[in-house]
Each structure stands twice: as C-alpha cells, then as structure tokens.
Design a protein around this motif. Structure first.
Motif, PDB file in Angstrom:
ATOM      1  N   LEU A 135      32.052  31.652  52.055  1.00 11.09           N
ATOM      2  CA  LEU A 135      31.368  30.493  52.767  1.00 11.09           C
ATOM      3  C   LEU A 135      31.947  30.834  54.001  1.00 11.09           C
ATOM      4  N   ASP A 136      31.812  31.543  54.486  1.00 14.82           N
ATOM      5  CA  ASP A 136      32.643  32.035  56.106  1.00 14.82           C
ATOM      6  C   ASP A 136      31.364  31.785  56.608  1.00 14.82           C
ATOM      7  N   ASP A 137      30.053  32.811  56.358  1.00 18.46           N
ATOM      8  CA  ASP A 137      28.546  32.282  56.621  1.00 18.46           C
ATOM      9  C   ASP A 137      27.948  31.584  56.579  1.00 18.46           C
ATOM     10  N   ALA A 138      27.482  31.405  57.933  1.00 12.65           N
ATOM     11  CA  ALA A 138      26.839  29.503  58.792  1.00 12.65           C
ATOM     12  C   ALA A 138      25.405  30.068  56.915  1.00 12.65           C
ATOM     13  N   GLN A 139      24.902  30.884  56.265  1.00 10.76           N
ATOM     14  CA  GLN A 139      24.103  30.865  56.036  1.00 10.76           C
ATOM     15  C   GLN A 139      24.359  31.165  54.261  1.00 10.76           C
ATOM     16  N   LEU A 140      23.788  30.053  53.014  1.00 11.42           N
ATOM     17  CA  LEU A 140      24.059  31.006  51.219  1.00 11.42           C
ATOM     18  C   LEU A 140      23.270  32.760  51.587  1.00 11.42           C
ATOM     19  N   ASP A 141      24.177  33.037  51.197  1.00 11.93           N
ATOM     20  CA  ASP A 141      23.156  34.510  50.490  1.00 11.93           C
ATOM     21  C   ASP A 141      24.525  34.853  49.320  1.00 11.93           C
ATOM     22  N   VAL A 142      23.520  35.620  48.533  1.00  7.44           N
ATOM     23  CA  VAL A 142      24.439  36.195  47.343  1.00  7.44           C
ATOM     24  C   VAL A 142      25.314  38.078  48.139  1.00  7.44           C
ATOM     25  N   THR A 143      26.536  37.784  48.442  1.00  9.13           N
ATOM     26  CA  THR A 143      27.084  39.679  48.895  1.00  9.13           C
ATOM     27  C   THR A 143      27.096  40.421  47.691  1.00  9.13           C
ATOM     28  N   SER A 144      27.141  40.081  46.981  1.00  8.27           N
ATOM     29  CA  SER A 144      27.697  40.670  45.138  1.00  8.27           C
ATOM     30  C   SER A 144      27.219  40.057  44.158  1.00  8.27           C
ATOM     31  N   SER A 145      26.898  41.249  43.098  1.00  5.33           N
ATOM     32  CA  SER A 145      26.338  40.326  41.895  1.00  5.33           C
ATOM     33  C   SER A 145      26.646  41.462  41.228  1.00  5.33           C
ATOM     34  N   THR A 146      27.223  41.560  39.653  1.00  5.27           N
ATOM     35  CA  THR A 146      26.918  42.065  38.878  1.00  5.27           C
ATOM     36  C   THR A 146      26.582  41.866  37.060  1.00  5.27           C
ATOM     37  N   GLY A 147      26.098  42.495  36.794  1.00  2.00           N
ATOM     38  CA  GLY A 147      25.348  41.731  35.174  1.00  2.00           C
ATOM     39  C   GLY A 147      26.148  42.054  34.073  1.00  2.00           C
ATOM     40  N   VAL A 148      26.310  41.464  32.961  1.00  2.00           N
ATOM     41  CA  VAL A 148      26.454  41.758  31.445  1.00  2.00           C
ATOM     42  C   VAL A 148      25.651  41.501  30.662  1.00  2.00           C
ATOM     43  N   VAL A 149      25.018  42.207  29.787  1.00  2.00           N
ATOM     44  CA  VAL A 149      24.121  42.249  28.513  1.00  2.00           C
ATOM     45  C   VAL A 149      25.145  41.397  27.509  1.00  2.00           C
ATOM     46  N   ALA A 150      25.401  39.526  27.991  1.00  2.00           N
ATOM     47  CA  ALA A 150      25.811  39.673  26.942  1.00  2.00           C
ATOM     48  C   ALA A 150      25.562  37.751  27.052  1.00  2.00           C
ATOM     49  N   ALA A 151      26.365  36.975  26.616  1.00  2.00           N
ATOM     50  CA  ALA A 151      26.741  35.201  26.911  1.00  2.00           C
ATOM     51  C   ALA A 151      28.234  35.490  27.234  1.00  2.00           C
TER      52      ALA A 151
END
Length: 659
Positions: A326-342
């Motif tokens: 949120l220090d950035d003025a524009q919204l962007d995903v800076t990091s992402s990770t995923g798991v095949v699960a709920a």
C-alpha cells in the motif's frame, strides 16, 4: 474425561482425507486423536504436471451430471468464516504526526485479534474521519462537522457483498474488498444438443485502492477483479495479504439430454472429453486490471510455477495468497503463491500468516447437503495448516505445513509466536467415541510443522465455543453442551502443555477478551442447567490463580443476543472508562428491540450501563446497530443506513449522519 497431556514425537503418514462437515462416523476403536502429522507441500515439476494433476483427479470424479453425481460435489469449504511486540507498537506511535489522534487513546479502531495486525471491517476511522460504504459507494464522514464530506462510486457490479475496508492511516489509503455474486449457475449455449453448465458457481473478488488524502475527493488508485472468493485479508506495516479460494473458473460440463441411461453415458463421455481438452486457464484464477470503467487486460493471478499441492488430494480449488504494497500509489500484486486446496480459516501474527485447509471430500449425493459425510476409509477429521513468512514487506513466502486431528472453530483457534503454532481443535463424535477437544503445539522444522506436545480430552461430549491465547504461556478454552467449562492451559513448556484450572458454569462464552493482566471477559449466552439458552450474558473471570479460575461477576439481558457471538469485530471495550458496548437484538412474543447495550468493568465488579434503542416495537423508527466506535467523548454507532452519534457516558443521541 480428565484432560491429558504429553509429548509425542512420532510422525504419522500423510493426513487422511477428511470431510467438510461438522460430524462424521468412523470405527469405534478410534480412542484418542493421533499425533499431528507432517503435511509439507510439494511443488509441481512443471506447468504440464500441474495440468495433469487437475485433469487426472477430475476424471476420477466426473460423471454424467458433472463432478460427483446428480447432486454435485462441494467446491470449497465454507468460510468460518481471524500480539505484536512492544517495539512494533512503539514504532507505530512514534510515526504518527504530532497532535494527530492516537488509536487506543483518542479513538478506537477495529477489534483486531492481534495487536499491530489490521483486519478488514465494514467501518474504519482515524479519529478525524470515518470511512464506510453505502449502496456501492465509499463514504467519508468528517468527525468534527458530523457530515459526509466525500464519496466515491466503487468499481464492480451492484450484485455484490458489502465491502470490507482496510485503512492504512500512514498513507491515507483505503483497501476496499468486495465479493461479486452471479446469482447461481446458469445454462450456457448447448453443445451438440446437450445442456452445458459451469461446473462451479462463479464468484468474483474486487479489490480497489482508494486515496483519501483529500477526504472531500476520494480517488481510486487502481482496481483488480479476481476469479474467486476472498476468505480474509491482513495488513501490517503497509503490506496487505489476501487469501482467496477459486474453484476452476473455466470448467463447463454437460448434463444428459433426457433421463435415459444412454443419455447418461453420452453425457459422461462428453464430460471426460471436455476435461481432457482443458488448459490451465480453465483451472487457475485470473486477475483483471480495471482502468476507469474498462479492462486493461487479464492474466493469471498466480503463475503456475508458484503453485504447490498438499500430500493428500484436497480438491480442485486453488487457494491463493496475494500481496499488495500500500506504499505504492497504484494497486498491484507484488507477490503471489498458491496451493491446490480450499482454505477456510485465516490467522496472522506480525511475522506469520497461517491458513487452515481441509481435505476435499464428496458430498453424499444420495442424501443431499444435510447428510453426514463419510471420509474415505472411515478416517477421522483433520485440518492442514500452512504457514507463510510476513517479515519481508511486499512479499509472502511459503514456509511450512502440518496437520492436526479435528476441526477449527475460527481464527481464534490459532496462535503463532517465534515459529511456534498453537491450535485448538474439536474432534466430533465418531461411532461410540464422544466428541472432545485438544490443544496442540507445533513448531517449524524445515518445511514441516512438527508436533511438540498436546493436551487432549477437553470437554468430552462437548465442542469448543471460544478460544483466547492470553500470552505465550497461557490459553483459555471454552467448551459447551449443557454447561460452560472454562479451561486454562499452561503452554510455557511446548513439549508438555497442561490444564492448570477448570471452571464449570451454566451457559457459554462465544468470545473472550482480556481486560488487564488477570481478568477475562466472556460474551455469550446464559443457559439453564439443561443447556437451553436464555439470553445474552457477559461474564468477568478472575484468572490470577491459574489453578482456580473464578467467575467474579455476571450480567445478563434476557432474550437478547449479539453479533459479537459470531463476529468479534462487533465487540467494543474501551479501557479508559472500563465500558463495554454490544450491538444487541431482542425478540419475545410481545415485543422486539434493537440497539446497543452497555456494561462497565470496575475492578472485579461488572454492572449494566445505559442502552441505546435504534428500533423495535416501542421505537419511532427502525435501525440495527452493527458496529460501535469510540471517538473522543462520543460513541459512534453504525446502523443499516446511518451513523448515530451519542454521548459516551449516557448514550444519549447527539446527532445522526445519513449515509
């Protein structure tokens, strides 16, 4: 049963498949919960291997009516739907502008589980403005003038949930999170005369960053639409992490053209061909960047290279952890990770995010959604825990996984400090073995969460109704069926946690809140000796002697209940005055009442305070109290469409702001 404790060091085989329901049956010779097991995630060797994983498991389940049978399968678990160090709190205070209002002194913020870790809520304040939403608009209210000074039409469709807000006070920004619902599953254009339906209901999550440095002119700094349903978000030091669960967004399957067996065979073969022809775009979540009112492009929310799997098949959904700076003025995903699960339950400390997932299991198609669910092989319920590192701003890295027997109540079932995880679980009745609860301590060892010690046998025949970790050494657990056993558990030695004291009283506490070092407030329901609830109850417990906790005071409001019983964010305790405020409702055969009830803690005494009525049989209007904020010497109450401003001491109304 007398609670037992001890150390177990033997790791079990990978966790058993578990149901997505509160009850299950299993062999009667299962006497005690197994030790926690290792459940470390496994990376896929390639994107092709990930696609093959989805396809192979879907082909095992698909039939003529889609995934599972005529009644379908569960896509995801339901949402369950949450202490920083003194140095972190001190740095936040020193960063505040001189003379600006201070949270906890001049105004109250969200009732967060952990100090320094912000949770989203439907209303936020910095002591000078109040931010909330109404009919798809973000609304900014000036505290001094008690008037709306700015608003912003939020991007997204009107058919969505009420937005939840995170206020970054340092950067004058609001992160707005909204779910968009499509209203169910609608048929798609037919394929060769066969009716085609999305395999899962479509849900969107819309994330918008709003600049409120000029409260009179809120300005959107970017919007993302994502495929999936967000579970929750946490923010610390200007970095927000959102947990989202996405069933396969692009998978559409056919159904038989009529009721014949030939039509069923035809439909099943068509579905198998559809699955075999899928690409990763059909299985993984996407994000869409919105500029103004138009899409600026769509891409995968999580690269296929950053997705892993648990040791046991846990469904076809993808649980994603997305990071926003949120220090950035524009919204962007800076990091992402995923798991095949709920993912069902989200907890965060200042340095760890913990997400609980349950293994995916079939809905008992023949009996419908209310039936019990039988785990494959007759196994017991279990929950997997996955930890992520939050120490680097703008990124979120996977650390370790493990599994525990039983199910979690909510986010308060979890706690983390220095890589040590405490988790309270309930194992429901299995055959002739009654339900009971446990508190398990795990520690990160490499990429595994390994059990250090545990206490079993809490509340035999009962289930957990509330948990609060009071310090690194003490946990309070409430179970209930007819009476309310409050257990105090000493966890100072992680390898040998033990119950030090127990108190049984009628009723139960659904939420626990520490008030000082040796006092604990409980909010829940009073009940008869037979377990029938009779009305809202607030209890004050003295826990100064861990071996002998006592209830030193209690107040009840007959026939009342409060949202606090299932949403801790509705709770408000103001330490400066010892006041407690609870949104409440009451129904009897003769009358209805809605508003706020209050109480005051003075030493070890508890007394009822004034009430604020917003609606009911004897009121001129009708409104429901949803949240309360303390700002200066006033209590601000959020209703359905208004903010009610009252005197903090008397709760006499001083003004209203229409939203």
């Amino acid at each position: 049963m007398t609670p037992s404790s001890g150390r177990r060091t033997t790791l079990l085989a990978p966790l058993l498949a578990v149901p997505l329901a509160l009850a299950a049956c299993s062999p009667a010779d299962i006497v005690s919960p197994p030790a926690a097991g290792a459940a470390e995630l496994t990376d896929f060797g390639s994107c092709e291997e990930l696609l093959g994983y989805f396809q192979d498991h879907a082909l095992e389940q698909v039939g003529p009516w889609g995934l599972g049978g005529a009644r379908g399968w569960l896509a995801t678990e339901d949402s369950a739907d949450m202490a920083a160090s003194d140095s972190a709190a001190g740095s936040a205070e020193s960063a505040a502008s001189p003379g600006s209002p201070q949270e906890g002194t001049d105004f109250s913020g969200t009732n967060n589980q952990e100090e320094g870790v912000e949770e989203p809520d439907i209303i936020q304040t910095d002591g000078e403005i109040v931010v909330t939403s109404r009919n798809g608009e973000l609304v900014v209210v000036d505290v001094a003038s008690r008037a709306t000074v700015g608003s912003l039409r939020l991007p997204g469709r009107d058919a969505g949930s009420e937005p939840e807000l995170l206020l970054d006070r340092d950067n004058d920004r609001v992160l707005v999170l909204t779910r968009e619902w499509t209203g169910g599953v609608s048929p798609l254009p037919s394929t060769d005369g066969l009716s085609t339906f999305p395999a899962f209901e479509t849900v969107r999550t819309v994330v918008t960053l709003v600049d409120i440095s000029d409260p009179s002119a809120p300005r959107a700094g970017g919007t993302l639409r994502l495929e999936g349903d967000y579970r929750s978000t946490r923010m610390h030091d200007g970095t927000a992490r959102m947990v989202m669960v996405t069933p396969p967004p692009g998978l559409a399957l056919v159904q038989p053209r009529n009721g014949s067996l030939v039509a069923e065979d035809e439909a099943e073969q068509a579905n198998r061909e559809i699955i075999s022809a899928t690409t990763l775009d059909d299985w993984l979540p996407h994000l869409q960047t919105i500029q103004g009112t138009r899409s600026a492009g769509t891409e995968l929310a999580v690269p296929c290279e950053d997705i892993a799997r648990p040791p046991e098949f846990s469904g076809l959904s993808t649980m994603s952890v997305l990071t926003f700076d949120l220090d950035d003025a524009q919204l962007d995903v800076t990091s992402s990770t995923g798991v095949v699960a709920a993912g069902s339950t989200v907890y965060a400390s200042t340095d760890r995010l913990v997400v609980a997932t349950g293994a995916w299991e079939a809905w008992a198609a023949a009996d419908g959604p209310d039936s019990s669910i039988m785990p494959r092989g007759g196994g017991a319920q279990s929950t997997s825990l996955h930890t992520f590192d939050l120490t680097e701003a703008g990124s979120t890295d996977y650390l370790a996984s493990g599994s525990v027997d039983g199910r979690l109540l909510n986010q308060f079932s979890l706690d983390e400090q220095d890589g040590v995880i405490r988790v309270a679980t309930t194992t429901d009745r299995q055959g002739s073995t009654p339900s009971s609860s446990s508190l398990v301590v795990l520690a990160e060892e490499g990429d595994r969460l390994v059990e250090q010690g545990r206490v079993d046998g809490l509340g035999e025949t009962e289930q957990i109704y509330s948990v609060r970790y009071l310090s690194a050494d003490t946990a309070a657990v409430v179970t209930f069926r007819q009476t309310d056993p409050l257990y105090l558990v000493d966890t100072s030695d992680p390898t040998a946690p033990e119950v030090t004291g127990e108190l049984k009283i009628p009723g139960y506490s659904a939420y626990l809140h520490p008030v000082g070092e040796d006092l604990l407030l409980g909010v829940g329901q009073d009940a008869t000796d037979e377990g029938r609830t009779t009305g809202l109850q607030v209890s004050l417990f003295d826990i100064s002697d861990p071996a002998a906790p006592t209830q030193v005071a209690m107040e009840t409001w007959a026939d009342h209940y409060s949202d606090v019983e299932y949403d801790h964010r509705a709770f408000r305790y103001w330490p400066q005055t010892g006041q407690l405020f609870l949104p409440a409702n009451a129904w009897t055969e003769d009358s209805e009442w809605t508003g706020v009830v209050s109480a005051r803690v003075e030493g070890t005494s508890l007394s009822q305070g004034p009430r604020l009525q917003l609606g009911g049989s004897s009121a001129s209007g009708w409104d429901h109290a949803r949240r309360t904020l303390v700002i200066g010497d006033q209590l601000w109450v959020l209703g359905d469409s208004s903010l009610h401003i009252t005197d903090l001491t008397t709760l006499e109304e001083q003004g209203t702001v229409d939203l």
